[in-house]
Write a protein that holds these residues in place. Structure first.
Motif, PDB file in Angstrom:
ATOM      1  N   SER A  67      17.245  22.149  20.603  1.00  0.00           N
ATOM      2  CA  SER A  67      17.159  21.366  19.371  1.00  0.00           C
ATOM      3  C   SER A  67      15.692  21.311  18.956  1.00  0.00           C
ATOM      4  O   SER A  67      14.834  21.008  19.786  1.00  0.00           O
ATOM      5  N   ASN A 113      18.895  16.065  16.671  1.00  0.00           N
ATOM      6  CA  ASN A 113      17.790  15.902  15.714  1.00  0.00           C
ATOM      7  C   ASN A 113      16.528  15.381  16.396  1.00  0.00           C
ATOM      8  O   ASN A 113      15.820  14.522  15.877  1.00  0.00           O
ATOM      9  N   HIS A 148      22.375  19.916  20.902  1.00  0.00           N
ATOM     10  CA  HIS A 148      22.039  20.731  19.728  1.00  0.00           C
ATOM     11  C   HIS A 148      21.878  19.901  18.451  1.00  0.00           C
ATOM     12  O   HIS A 148      20.991  20.166  17.636  1.00  0.00           O
ATOM     13  N   ALA A 149      22.713  18.908  18.266  1.00  0.00           N
ATOM     14  CA  ALA A 149      22.709  18.139  17.010  1.00  0.00           C
ATOM     15  C   ALA A 149      22.006  16.796  17.130  1.00  0.00           C
ATOM     16  O   ALA A 149      22.203  15.909  16.299  1.00  0.00           O
ATOM     17  N   ASN A 168      24.168  22.775  25.061  1.00  0.00           N
ATOM     18  CA  ASN A 168      24.147  22.910  23.599  1.00  0.00           C
ATOM     19  C   ASN A 168      25.046  21.881  22.936  1.00  0.00           C
ATOM     20  O   ASN A 168      24.703  21.304  21.895  1.00  0.00           O
TER      21      ASN A 168
END
Length: 312
Positions: A171, A265, A262-263, A258
Motif C-alpha cells: 500500500s 490508505n 492493500h486498501a 494484500n
C-alpha cells in the motif's frame, strides 16, 4: 521516551532466559562473539534452569530479569532465546525498577511481549534483535546481522533500503511515527490484556515463523476487527519464515497480506529482513521512524544515547 545509555568496551552485559529453556552448548558458542565486541558476559543465576517448556519457574525468570536491571554494573540485558513464557511474567514485572534503571534490553520473537509491556509501562526504548542461542550460535550468523550490534556503541540514525533486501509496496504512502511491534502472534496475544499493544499513530513491525497463511489471516483479522490496523500509521512487514501452506487449497501469504493491507490508505511495505531470518537487521522499538513507499525506505532514529546525562 527513555533511551538507555550506549555501551562501551569493557562493559558487563547480562544474559537471561525469560521464555523457553536454552541449549547451554549453543550459549557457550555465542559468548565469544559478544566478547569480541569488548563486552564481559554475566549469566543470569537461573539461565540454565528448565521447567518443562519454560526456562525455570516464573519466579526464577522474574528474579533474573529484576537482578539484571537492579545491578548497576550490568549495562545491557540480552535474551538467550524466545520460545514461550514471557506473557506469564509480564504482570509481575517491577516496572518501576526498570524505569529507574534504564538499560539496553535486546531480543525478539516471544520477547515481543516484554518489548510491548516494558515500553508502554515505562517508556524505555528496547531492541528487536537476534539472540544468543537461537541466532548468534548458528553457522549462518552473517556479517550484516553482526554489524547491527554496533548501534549499541555508536548511536546514529539508520535507513533500511533495497541495498539490504528487495522491498515490495503493498500500500503506497509515507508516514512518521513510533516504531513498535515484533512477532505477530505475540502482538495478537496482548489483545484484551493490560498490555494490549497501542498502534494508534504508530509504525507497526510484524514478523513470524511457522504460521501458515490461514493462521496469519486469522491474526490479521483479529487486529482488523479490534481496530489495530486502522489505528496504525503504517506497517513494516518483516520475514515470515516457514509459512508455506500445507492445506490442499490455500491462499498464498502474499494474497493474505494484500487482502488486509492493500486498501488501508497508508504505507505498507514487505520484504524486510527482520525476524526469524538471516540477515536479521536489528532495530530499536519505541523510537521515531519514517516509512516511505516512494523511496522504499524505513528510517529509524537511534535507540541509545551517547552519554548518561542525556537520559536524566
Amino acid at each position: 521516551m527513555i533511551r538507555p545509555e550506549k555501551l562501551q568496551k569493557g562493559d558487563h552485559i547480562g544474559i537471561v532466559a525469560p521464555a523457553g529453556p536454552i541449549d547451554i552448548e549453543k550459549l557457550k558458542a555465542a559468548v565469544p562473539f559478544l566478547e569480541q565486541l569488548g563486552l564481559r558476559v554475566v549469566l543470569g543465576k537461573y539461565v540454565q534452569k528448565t521447567n518443562g517448556y519454560l526456562a525455570g519457574t516464573d519466579q526464577e525468570r522474574l528474579d533474573d530479569l529484576h537482578d539484571m536491571f537492579a545491578n548497576p554494573s550490568i549495562k545491557a540485558i540480552f535474551c538467550a532465546r524466545g520460545g514461550y513464557g514471557t506473557g506469564r511474567i509480564a504482570s509481575k514485572l517491577d516496572y518501576e525498577l526498570i524505569k529507574n534503571n534504564p538499560k539496553i534490553f535486546w531480543g525478539y520473537s516471544d520477547i515481543t511481549y516484554l518489548h510491548t509491556s516494558i515500553r508502554q509501562k515505562t517508556g524505555l526504548v528496547t531492541f528487536h534483535g537476534p539472540m544468543a542461542t537461537s541466532d548468534i550460535a548458528k553457522d549462518d550468523f552473517d556479517e550484516l546481522t553482526a554489524s547491527r550490534f554496533n548501534q549499541l556503541f555508536d548511536p546514529e540514525a539508520f535507513t533500511y533500503t533495497e541495498q539490504i533486501s528487495p522491498l515490495h509496496v503493498i500500500s503506497p504512502g509515507k508516514a512518521e511515527g513510533e516504531l513498535v511491534g515484533g512477532n505477530l502472534s505475540l502482538i495478537v496475544s496482548t489483545l484484551g490484556t493490560p498490555f494490549e499493544m497501542d498502534t494508534k499513530g504508530k509504525i507497526v513491525l510484524i514478523e513470524d515463523i511457522g504460521e501458515e497463511p490461514y493462521k496469519v489471516d486469522g491474526m490479521l483479522n483479529q487486529l482488523e476487527v479490534s481496530g489495530k490496523l486502522a489505528d496504525a500509521a503504517g506497517f513494516v512487514v518483516g520475514d515470515f519464515a516457514n509459512a508455506a501452506p500445507t492445506l490442499d487449497s490455500s491462499l498464498t501469504l502474499t494474497e493474505v497480506l494484500n487482502e488486509y493491507f492493500h486498501a488501508l490508505n497508508k504505507p505498507v511495505l514487505s520484504g524486510f529482513k527482520i525476524g526469524h531470518c538471516f540477515p536479521h537487521v536489528a532495530v530499536p522499538l519505541g523510537v521515531k521512524a519514517s516509512l516511505s513507499s516512494n523511496k522504499k525506505t524505513l528510517e529509524v532514529d537511534p535507540g541509545v544515547v551517547k552519554e548518561l546525562e542525556e537520559i536524566l
